[in-house]
Every structure is written in C-alpha cells, then in structure tokens.
Design a protein around this motif. Structure first.
Motif, PDB file in Angstrom:
ATOM      1  N   LYS A 469      35.099  52.187 -29.341  1.00 36.62           N
ATOM      2  CA  LYS A 469      34.322  51.091 -29.943  1.00 36.62           C
ATOM      3  C   LYS A 469      35.249  50.142 -30.713  1.00 36.62           C
ATOM      4  N   ARG A 470      34.895  49.795 -31.939  1.00 35.88           N
ATOM      5  CA  ARG A 470      35.698  48.822 -32.696  1.00 35.88           C
ATOM      6  C   ARG A 470      36.952  49.430 -33.318  1.00 35.88           C
ATOM      7  N   SER A 471      37.236  50.676 -32.998  1.00 34.93           N
ATOM      8  CA  SER A 471      38.430  51.326 -33.548  1.00 34.93           C
ATOM      9  C   SER A 471      39.649  51.170 -32.657  1.00 34.93           C
ATOM     10  N   GLY A 472      39.523  50.438 -31.541  1.00 38.13           N
ATOM     11  CA  GLY A 472      40.724  50.100 -30.805  1.00 38.13           C
ATOM     12  C   GLY A 472      40.742  50.511 -29.361  1.00 38.13           C
ATOM     13  N   ILE A 473      41.880  50.223 -28.726  1.00 34.27           N
ATOM     14  CA  ILE A 473      42.113  50.570 -27.331  1.00 34.27           C
ATOM     15  C   ILE A 473      43.520  51.110 -27.190  1.00 34.27           C
ATOM     16  N   GLY A 474      43.715  51.990 -26.203  1.00 34.74           N
ATOM     17  CA  GLY A 474      45.026  52.592 -25.992  1.00 34.74           C
ATOM     18  C   GLY A 474      45.201  53.836 -26.846  1.00 34.74           C
ATOM     19  N   ARG A 475      46.318  54.506 -26.631  1.00 36.17           N
ATOM     20  CA  ARG A 475      46.605  55.747 -27.347  1.00 36.17           C
ATOM     21  C   ARG A 475      48.034  55.763 -27.868  1.00 36.17           C
ATOM     22  N   GLU A 476      48.189  56.369 -29.036  1.00 34.13           N
ATOM     23  CA  GLU A 476      49.502  56.657 -29.583  1.00 34.13           C
ATOM     24  C   GLU A 476      49.693  58.166 -29.559  1.00 34.13           C
ATOM     25  N   LEU A 477      50.951  58.584 -29.647  1.00 31.77           N
ATOM     26  CA  LEU A 477      51.345  59.989 -29.674  1.00 31.77           C
ATOM     27  C   LEU A 477      51.091  60.679 -28.329  1.00 31.77           C
ATOM     28  N   GLY A 478      51.755  61.803 -28.156  1.00 33.89           N
ATOM     29  CA  GLY A 478      51.617  62.554 -26.924  1.00 33.89           C
ATOM     30  C   GLY A 478      52.180  61.814 -25.722  1.00 33.89           C
ATOM     31  N   SER A 479      52.050  62.420 -24.566  1.00 36.05           N
ATOM     32  CA  SER A 479      52.514  61.782 -23.336  1.00 36.05           C
ATOM     33  C   SER A 479      51.708  60.538 -23.014  1.00 36.05           C
ATOM     34  N   TYR A 480      50.471  60.452 -23.536  1.00 35.14           N
ATOM     35  CA  TYR A 480      49.617  59.299 -23.277  1.00 35.14           C
ATOM     36  C   TYR A 480      50.238  57.998 -23.794  1.00 35.14           C
ATOM     37  N   ALA A 481      51.003  58.072 -24.878  1.00 33.06           N
ATOM     38  CA  ALA A 481      51.610  56.858 -25.433  1.00 33.06           C
ATOM     39  C   ALA A 481      52.631  56.257 -24.482  1.00 33.06           C
ATOM     40  N   LEU A 482      53.240  57.082 -23.642  1.00 30.68           N
ATOM     41  CA  LEU A 482      54.235  56.573 -22.694  1.00 30.68           C
ATOM     42  C   LEU A 482      53.606  55.580 -21.724  1.00 30.68           C
ATOM     43  N   GLU A 483      52.334  55.781 -21.417  1.00 27.60           N
ATOM     44  CA  GLU A 483      51.643  54.871 -20.497  1.00 27.60           C
ATOM     45  C   GLU A 483      51.549  53.460 -21.073  1.00 27.60           C
ATOM     46  N   GLU A 484      51.568  53.355 -22.416  1.00 26.46           N
ATOM     47  CA  GLU A 484      51.470  52.048 -23.057  1.00 26.46           C
ATOM     48  C   GLU A 484      52.764  51.254 -22.935  1.00 26.46           C
ATOM     49  N   TYR A 485      53.880  51.920 -22.622  1.00 26.90           N
ATOM     50  CA  TYR A 485      55.187  51.267 -22.625  1.00 26.90           C
ATOM     51  C   TYR A 485      55.868  51.275 -21.258  1.00 26.90           C
ATOM     52  N   THR A 486      55.112  51.617 -20.219  1.00 20.68           N
ATOM     53  CA  THR A 486      55.669  51.594 -18.871  1.00 20.68           C
ATOM     54  C   THR A 486      54.786  50.773 -17.937  1.00 20.68           C
ATOM     55  N   SER A 487      55.408  50.283 -16.896  1.00 22.64           N
ATOM     56  CA  SER A 487      54.714  49.562 -15.838  1.00 22.64           C
ATOM     57  C   SER A 487      54.956  50.313 -14.533  1.00 22.64           C
ATOM     58  N   VAL A 488      53.892  50.632 -13.826  1.00 23.34           N
ATOM     59  CA  VAL A 488      54.010  51.400 -12.588  1.00 23.34           C
ATOM     60  C   VAL A 488      54.325  50.456 -11.427  1.00 23.34           C
ATOM     61  N   LYS A 489      55.405  50.774 -10.737  1.00 27.49           N
ATOM     62  CA  LYS A 489      55.795  49.999  -9.553  1.00 27.49           C
ATOM     63  C   LYS A 489      55.685  50.884  -8.318  1.00 27.49           C
ATOM     64  N   SER A 490      55.041  50.364  -7.274  1.00 28.63           N
ATOM     65  CA  SER A 490      54.956  51.071  -5.993  1.00 28.63           C
ATOM     66  C   SER A 490      56.041  50.551  -5.062  1.00 28.63           C
ATOM     67  N   VAL A 491      56.778  51.472  -4.460  1.00 24.10           N
ATOM     68  CA  VAL A 491      57.837  51.118  -3.514  1.00 24.10           C
ATOM     69  C   VAL A 491      57.490  51.736  -2.164  1.00 24.10           C
ATOM     70  N   ILE A 492      57.453  50.915  -1.115  1.00 20.41           N
ATOM     71  CA  ILE A 492      57.116  51.387   0.235  1.00 20.41           C
ATOM     72  C   ILE A 492      58.300  51.089   1.146  1.00 20.41           C
ATOM     73  N   LEU A 493      58.862  52.127   1.722  1.00 18.72           N
ATOM     74  CA  LEU A 493      60.058  52.020   2.548  1.00 18.72           C
ATOM     75  C   LEU A 493      59.704  52.293   4.011  1.00 18.72           C
ATOM     76  N   ASN A 494      59.998  51.330   4.857  1.00 15.72           N
ATOM     77  CA  ASN A 494      59.781  51.464   6.302  1.00 15.72           C
ATOM     78  C   ASN A 494      61.107  51.891   6.947  1.00 15.72           C
ATOM     79  N   PHE A 495      61.133  53.095   7.503  1.00 15.29           N
ATOM     80  CA  PHE A 495      62.356  53.524   8.190  1.00 15.29           C
ATOM     81  C   PHE A 495      62.114  53.893   9.650  1.00 15.29           C
ATOM     82  N   GLY A 496      60.970  53.460  10.197  1.00 16.94           N
ATOM     83  CA  GLY A 496      60.725  53.787  11.597  1.00 16.94           C
ATOM     84  C   GLY A 496      59.575  53.023  12.232  1.00 16.94           C
ATOM     85  N   GLU A 497      58.763  52.374  11.441  1.00 19.09           N
ATOM     86  CA  GLU A 497      57.607  51.628  11.971  1.00 19.09           C
ATOM     87  C   GLU A 497      58.053  50.242  12.440  1.00 19.09           C
ATOM     88  N   ARG A 498      57.805  49.929  13.748  1.00 22.37           N
ATOM     89  CA  ARG A 498      58.168  48.620  14.285  1.00 22.37           C
ATOM     90  C   ARG A 498      56.937  47.725  14.367  1.00 22.37           C
TER      91      ARG A 498
END
Length: 503
Positions: A469-498
C-alpha cells in the motif's frame, strides 16, 4: 568554508570530520554555491558544525563521476571476487572505527551511544558482509530452446548509476542497506544523506576511499531534499533511485522518475503498524515487545508499533504491565549510559510530535502516561500512551514518528484483523499468541510487508524488508534487494539454425 572540521566528542577526544562534498574520492567545495547545512546536537540544541550543501550542478558532477566509473573502473570491468574483497574491507574499517562513528552518530542524531555502536553499526557491518558474500554469486540462467541449434541464457547486469536518498533516523544503517547490494551488483552510487544528519555519511565516505574503491564509485552529496533529492530523481543519467522516507516525498520522487527517463524506483516509506495481543499471549513478553515497538529509537521508526490492540480478556493486566515497562525506559542524552532512548532528532520533529500529542488530547483520547513537556534544552519527548481511541482520530490514522502509542481493545480475532488492516499503510505488523494455528491464520490476513510473531521490530540482513500500500514498493535486504540493482539481459545464440530467405 573549510572542507574538514575538528569536532570535540564527549569522550574527550576530537574527530577530524569531513564537511565537503565527496566526489571522485575527494572532498570538494560546491562548484557554484556557498550554501551550507547546519548540524545540530538534538540533546543540547548546540551547533556541531556546518557542511557544504550541494547544488543542482554539483549533482550533475557527481552523476558524471559515477557514470565514468561505471564505464571504466567498476561495473562489468571488475570481477565479483574483487567487489567482494572491497566490500569486506569496508566492513572491516567500519568495525575498526565503530566507537568514533557511534559517537559522531549520537552527537548528530541523538540516539544512545550503546545503541549506535552495538546495534546500528554492528548490524551495518553484518549487512555489508552479507552482500560481500553475494558479489561473486549473481548469476543468470541457462534456458533450453533447441539444444542442437540455439542456446539461450540470461545475465544479471548492474542497473547502472544509482541515486540513493537516506533518512535521518538510522543514518549509518540506511547507508549500509543501500550501499551493500548496489556495490555487490556492480552499480555506482550518488548518495544523498539527510540534511539533518549528514556527518556519518561523510565520515563513511573516507572509509570507502581507504578501502580502495575506485574514484566515482560512491559519491556523497549532502543537500536539501528539494535540491539534491529532486535533482537525483529527475536526472536523465541516473538509472535507479532508492529512497527511504515519507510517503509524500516518495510520491514526488516517483513522479519525477516517471517524467524524466522512467528510471527504476524502490521506495521504503511510512507506516502505522498494528501490534496485536491475544488473550493467550505471554503477557510479560508481549508487553516487553510492545514497549520496544514504540520506544525504540524514540519512536522514530517506520515500523514503530504505534497502534496496539489488546484482546479484552487480557487488557487490564496487560496495560498494567506495559505501563511499568515504559516507565523504566529512560529518555536522556545519548552519551549518558543510563539513557535507553535519546531526544527527537530536530526542532521540526519535536514540534511535529508534540502537535500530535496535543491533537490526541483535543480529540478526547485518554492519556495513560507521558504527554507532559520537559523544561530546559533538548528535543525530548517521553513516551506517551493514549487509550480510549477511535479509528477516525488523527493520532490513529497518521504516522507520528515519535514515542506515541495508541491502545485499543478488541473481542474477536476477526475484529483484530479488521482494526489492524484499517490503515493506508502496510509496512509492518506484530501479533502475540500461544496458539500456533491462530498465529498462522492472523499473519496470513495482515496486510503488511513484514509480520512479527511473538517478537517485534527485529530485522536481519538476509530477510527481505519492504511495504505494501502506501508503505512503498520494492524490497531491501536479503537476496531480494539484488533484484533492485540488476537488469536482466537475455542472450540468444544461433549456432546451427539457417534462415531460408525469402520467408
């Protein structure tokens, strides 16, 4: 003005305290302003010293320093092992200087010296070491798509330059909560301490340099909120803002972030936390935790258990025990060993809290203890307990941020849950019962980010913390806080599809 000042401590020693802005590992004056922030000892109302107040241009310089470090000497340029080593070193230095830091914290914030040293600083060291342990373990996923032709995986990259805005109630603690996960993830930081309590953040900046962090990784810019905080929130080259403070200010930060570059925002905001005592509870223990819930840090705590609801069968006995415990809580100068609590942090906070106490009296609440101003110097407020409350009262609905407790009575479990959830906040909640089934039912129904059962207000670096509610968004402490400081990147590598073209 001078960029360092000698400060005399009550122990008889003097401390060389930096008073300039900390940018690129150096203490510097403002580029365009002579404004200063006056630091006050809340126990005596005496001026400790003044520090440089950052301007909007200074924020620009600090952000650029952080951006440069992210691109060259930090971020993806440093291994997790090296980040871990440096964070551990910083924790070691804070532990080494714990006594001096605690004395400076008590001088500027007012909290008892033993609390600053044995709780705030000890917890901060533990927090930093916890995140030092995470620095080399931040990994993505391998995702199966087509083993013969396609590989896919994710990386968790540092989110970038982080603006971190911390409050005055736990200056060292909140600094560690913000700095630990950000550094572990490889982010760089522009830190704005509260204009009321900037001294320990500046002293900690010295230790950042001593630990060996490259220039620009952490920059400290004391300033007024409507200058530094606003500039950080709206800055186009800040990638994330983490803020702890009032709900009103949190909204302004979120609006500025949305209007500028849609930067990521995490907010740990206010609370009006309920504390429930059932008939089956250990009343002596419940009273101890309830007293801690409102008295700790002189009630200047986002999760202060400021709304206490006691089941009718235990009410009279419980109140008798509680009042005795609160009377034993001595409020005084933080350097007095007898003091369990210190003064309120500032004149403005003192006037705010007393305004609520007078409002409670005017609305017809019954004063069970406290409610009388002291004579003499210092921003003191003894714990005040109100009974005979009604849900619509100002003291029941609004966050006071002082040692003011509202006590109500209930009959049934359902009534207790409804009373507890009758708030726009949702940061913390507590309950006391010897019935395990009841504990699980009620904790599941309470609308709060943290629920304590048969204790209250204890936090741990590996357990996430944040609000609903009005007490905020996101989390501090624990492993959950790491999610606040990282950006997830997806990498897709084609090594055989033509690809057969045209489609």
């Amino acid at each position: 003005m001078a960029l360092t000042q000698q400060i005399s401590l009550p122990s008889g020693t003097t401390l060389n305290c930096p008073t300039g802005l900390f940018i690129n590992n150096e203490f510097v004056p403002s580029v365009d302003s002579r404004e200063t922030l006056e630091c006050i000892n809340p126990a005596t109302e005496d001026v400790i010293c003044s520090v440089v107040a950052a301007s909007v241009k200074d924020i620009d310089v600090a952000v650029q320093a952080a951006r440069d470090a992210l691109k060259t000497t930090w971020g993806k340029n440093v291994t997790g092992f090296e980040r871990s080593r440096l964070i551990h070193k910083l924790a070691d230095l804070i532990e080494r200087d714990a006594q001096a830091l605690a004395e400076l914290e008590t001088l500027n914030n007012g909290k008892p010296l033993k609390v600053a040293r044995d709780f705030d600083i000890a917890d901060s060291v533990q927090c930093l070491r916890y995140y030092a342990g995470w620095a080399d373990k931040i990994t993505g996923q391998n995702i199966e798509v087509d083993r013969k032709k396609i590989a896919a995986f994710t990386t968790h990259d540092p989110i970038g330059v982080c603006g971190q805005i911390i409050p005055w109630n736990y200056p060292i603690n909140m600094w560690a909560w913000k700095v630990g996960p950000a550094l572990a993830c490889g982010c760089t930081i522009v830190m704005k301490p509260s204009e009321v309590t900037p001294l320990t953040s500046l002293k900690l900046s010295e230790l950042v340099k001593e630990a060996g962090f490259p220039p620009g990784v952490l920059n400290t810019v004391p300033s007024l909120g409507n200058v530094g905080g606003a500039a950080i929130a709206a800055h186009l080259d800040v990638d994330k803002v983490a803020f702890t403070g009032s709900t009103i200010t949190g909204r302004k930060i979120m609006e500025a972030a949305a209007r500028s570059n849609l930067k990521k925002v995490s907010l740990e905001l206010g609370g009006k936390s309920p504390h429930i005592v059932f008939n089956s509870a250990d009343l002596d223990q419940a009273a101890s935790w309830a007293a801690l819930g409102i008295c700790y840090n002189t009630g200047q705590d986002c999760t202060a258990g400021s709304r206490l609801y006691v089941q009718s069968g235990a009410y009279d006995k419980f109140i008798e025990i509680l009042l005795k415990k609160i009377e034993e809580h001595v409020i005084g100068d933080g350097f007095d060993e007898k003091s369990a609590g210190g003064p309120l942090v500032s004149k403005a906070q003192y006037e705010r809290v007393w305004g609520y106490i007078e409002a409670g009296k005017a609305e017809g609440a019954q004063v069970l203890c406290g409610g009388v101003k002291r004579e003499g110097k210092g921003y003191y407020a003894d714990p005040t307990v109100f009974a005979g409350i009604k849900p619509e009262m100002k003291i029941v609905q609004e966050e006071i941020f002082g040692p003011v407790l509202c006590v109500g009575k209930f009959e049934t479990e359902e009534e207790a849950i409804n009373l507890a959830n009758d708030t726009t906040y949702g940061l913390g909640a507590g309950l006391h019962s010897s019935d395990v089934n009841q504990c699980m039912r009620v904790s599941s129904s309470l609308e709060a980010g943290t629920v304590w059962i048969n204790e209250y207000n204890l936090l741990y670096p590996n357990v996430p913390f944040g609000g609903k509610k009005r007490s905020g968004i996101g989390r501090e402490l624990g492993s959950y806080a790491l999610e606040e400081y990282t950006s997830v990147k997806s990498v897709i590598l084609n090594f055989g599809e033509r690809l057969d073209w045209p489609l």
